[in-house]
Design an enzyme around this catalytic site. Structure first.
Site, PDB file in Angstrom:
ATOM      1  N   ASN A   9       0.867  -1.180   0.000  1.00  0.00           N
ATOM      2  CA  ASN A   9       0.000   0.000   0.000  1.00  0.00           C
ATOM      3  C   ASN A   9       0.906   1.233   0.000  1.00  0.00           C
ATOM      4  OD1 ASN A   9      -1.784   2.056   0.479  1.00  0.00           O
ATOM      5  ND2 ASN A   9      -2.406   1.348   2.521  1.00  0.00           N
ATOM      6  N   TRP A  10       1.043   1.828  -1.154  1.00  0.00           N
ATOM      7  CA  TRP A  10       1.959   2.977  -1.284  1.00  0.00           C
ATOM      8  C   TRP A  10       1.445   4.206  -0.550  1.00  0.00           C
ATOM      9  CZ3 TRP A  10       4.292   3.698  -6.849  1.00  0.00           C
ATOM     10  CH2 TRP A  10       4.793   2.463  -7.312  1.00  0.00           C
ATOM     11  N   LYS A  11       0.179   4.215  -0.212  1.00  0.00           N
ATOM     12  CA  LYS A  11      -0.472   5.409   0.371  1.00  0.00           C
ATOM     13  C   LYS A  11      -0.195   6.607  -0.540  1.00  0.00           C
ATOM     14  CE  LYS A  11      -0.240   3.200   4.844  1.00  0.00           C
ATOM     15  NZ  LYS A  11      -0.089   3.283   6.278  1.00  0.00           N
ATOM     16  N   HIS A  97      -9.422   0.911   5.203  1.00  0.00           N
ATOM     17  CA  HIS A  97      -8.150   1.225   5.847  1.00  0.00           C
ATOM     18  C   HIS A  97      -8.404   2.209   6.992  1.00  0.00           C
ATOM     19  CE1 HIS A  97      -4.096   2.514   6.601  1.00  0.00           C
ATOM     20  NE2 HIS A  97      -3.696   1.431   5.973  1.00  0.00           N
ATOM     21  N   GLU A  99      -6.830   4.687   7.959  1.00  0.00           N
ATOM     22  CA  GLU A  99      -6.651   6.105   7.605  1.00  0.00           C
ATOM     23  C   GLU A  99      -7.906   6.671   6.947  1.00  0.00           C
ATOM     24  OE1 GLU A  99      -3.019   5.430   5.479  1.00  0.00           O
ATOM     25  OE2 GLU A  99      -2.072   4.896   7.379  1.00  0.00           O
ATOM     26  N   GLU A 169      -5.070  -5.005  10.635  1.00  0.00           N
ATOM     27  CA  GLU A 169      -4.100  -3.932  10.825  1.00  0.00           C
ATOM     28  C   GLU A 169      -4.391  -3.205  12.137  1.00  0.00           C
ATOM     29  OE1 GLU A 169      -2.310  -2.720   6.709  1.00  0.00           O
ATOM     30  OE2 GLU A 169      -3.903  -1.357   7.260  1.00  0.00           O
ATOM     31  N   GLY A 175       2.558   2.490  10.901  1.00  0.00           N
ATOM     32  CA  GLY A 175       3.468   3.631  10.766  1.00  0.00           C
ATOM     33  C   GLY A 175       4.176   4.019  12.049  1.00  0.00           C
ATOM     34  N   SER A 215       3.656  -1.859  10.494  1.00  0.00           N
ATOM     35  CA  SER A 215       5.105  -1.893  10.748  1.00  0.00           C
ATOM     36  C   SER A 215       5.733  -3.239  10.404  1.00  0.00           C
ATOM     37  CB  SER A 215       5.415  -1.493  12.196  1.00  0.00           C
ATOM     38  OG  SER A 215       5.003  -0.156  12.421  1.00  0.00           O
TER      39      SER A 215
HETATM   40  P1  13P Z   1       3.072   0.585   7.766  1.00  0.00           P
HETATM   41  O1  13P Z   1       3.646  -0.690   7.169  1.00  0.00           O
HETATM   42  O2  13P Z   1       3.774   1.814   7.280  1.00  0.00           O
HETATM   43  O3  13P Z   1       2.985   0.500   9.256  1.00  0.00           O
HETATM   44  O4  13P Z   1       1.579   0.704   7.218  1.00  0.00           O
HETATM   45  C1  13P Z   1       0.765  -0.416   7.231  1.00  0.00           C
HETATM   46  C2  13P Z   1      -0.464  -0.108   6.473  1.00  0.00           C
HETATM   47  O5  13P Z   1      -1.227   0.767   6.858  1.00  0.00           O
HETATM   48  C3  13P Z   1      -0.707  -0.846   5.242  1.00  0.00           C
HETATM   49  O6  13P Z   1      -1.979  -0.621   4.753  1.00  0.00           O
END
Ligand code: 13P
Length: 252
Positions: A9-11, A97, A99, A169, A175, A215
């Protein structure tokens, strides 16, 4: 045997030239490895989906979108429809997600609509669930995840549910550099599988791919993926460099 998946997931990262480089590097690296029963999925920002699906035609990865709006078309400024994703041959789409739940106020009911809209067009949802830190500290993590899964997915029939990938998650691990322990991950994944078995049947539960996210990196992926109910990962920060992403892919 259920499929193993590593999805990146590149966000909201990478400008065009950087995106092009990363896609090419990953495609080249995947040419050098043999993956058995394993899918790699790249989920770049939507503006790069066309480029990514073009490369994917000749490469050993699938493509996922990060978001979708649950209508085929219409006056929804700024949004992208499942029909548009389908036309680009996008295979997967992340739904739920944390976020998007947090910054865009997406509710379980709204996520249900996204799940249905994607399935209608043959795109597989990667459905994210997971508790906040205070919820875990209060011992509510199982209840929180149960409610998310029940309210957005359990209206589906068994055949439709078979198209779903689940990603656990824990929000406190995203993060933060604080990953769930392998025991915490395994415990929740086994719980989710049990929920699926109770709602549908043992075979459906056995065939459901459940990813871990939060993470996950080149160093800890192997021990997380070694857990019997952890079928791969949904990777954020560590998917932005081809070498580390490949280290995770080859940890499966
Ligand atoms: P991180 O791997 O940066 O913690 O993010 C995980 C994530 O939100 C994947 O969708």
């Amino acid at each position: 045997m259920r499929k193993k998946i590593v999805a990146g997931n590149w966000k909201m990262n990478k400008v065009f030239a950087e995106a092009e480089t990363l896609i090419t590097e990953i495609a080249d690296a995947l040419d050098e490895v043999e993956l058995i029963n394993t899918e790699v999925v790249l989920c770049p920002p939507s503006i790069y989906l066309e480029m990514t699906t073009d490369v994917a035609e000749e490469a050993n990865f699938m493509v996922g979108a990060q978001n979708v709006y649950p209508e085929d078309s219409g006056a929804f400024t700024g949004e992208i429809s499942p029909l548009m994703l389908k036309a680009l041959k996008v295979d997967y789409c992340i739904v739920g997600h944390s976020e998007r739940r947090k910054y865009f106020g997406e509710s379980n009911e709204f996520l249900l609509r996204k799940v249905d809209a994607l399935l209608k067009h043959g795109i597989r949802p990667i459905f994210c669930c997971g508790e906040l830190l205070p919820e875990r500290e209060a011992g509510q993590h199982f209840d929180v995840v149960k409610k998310q899964v029940e309210e957005s997915l359990f209206h589906l029939g068994a055949e439709a549910f078979a198209r779903i990938v689940i990603a656990y998650e824990p929000v406190w691990a995203i993060g933060t550099g604080v990953t769930a322990s392998k025991e915490q991950a395994q415990e929740m994944h086994a719980y989710i599988r049990q929920l699926v078995a109770e709602k549908y049947n043992a075979k459906t539960a056995e065939n459901t791919t459940i990813l871990y996210g939060g993470s996950c990196n080149g160093k800890n992926a192997m021990e997380l993926f070694a857990q019997p109910d952890v079928d791969g990962g949904l990777i954020g920060g560590a998917c932005l460099k081809a070498e580390e992403f490949m280290q995770i892919v080859t940890s499966l």
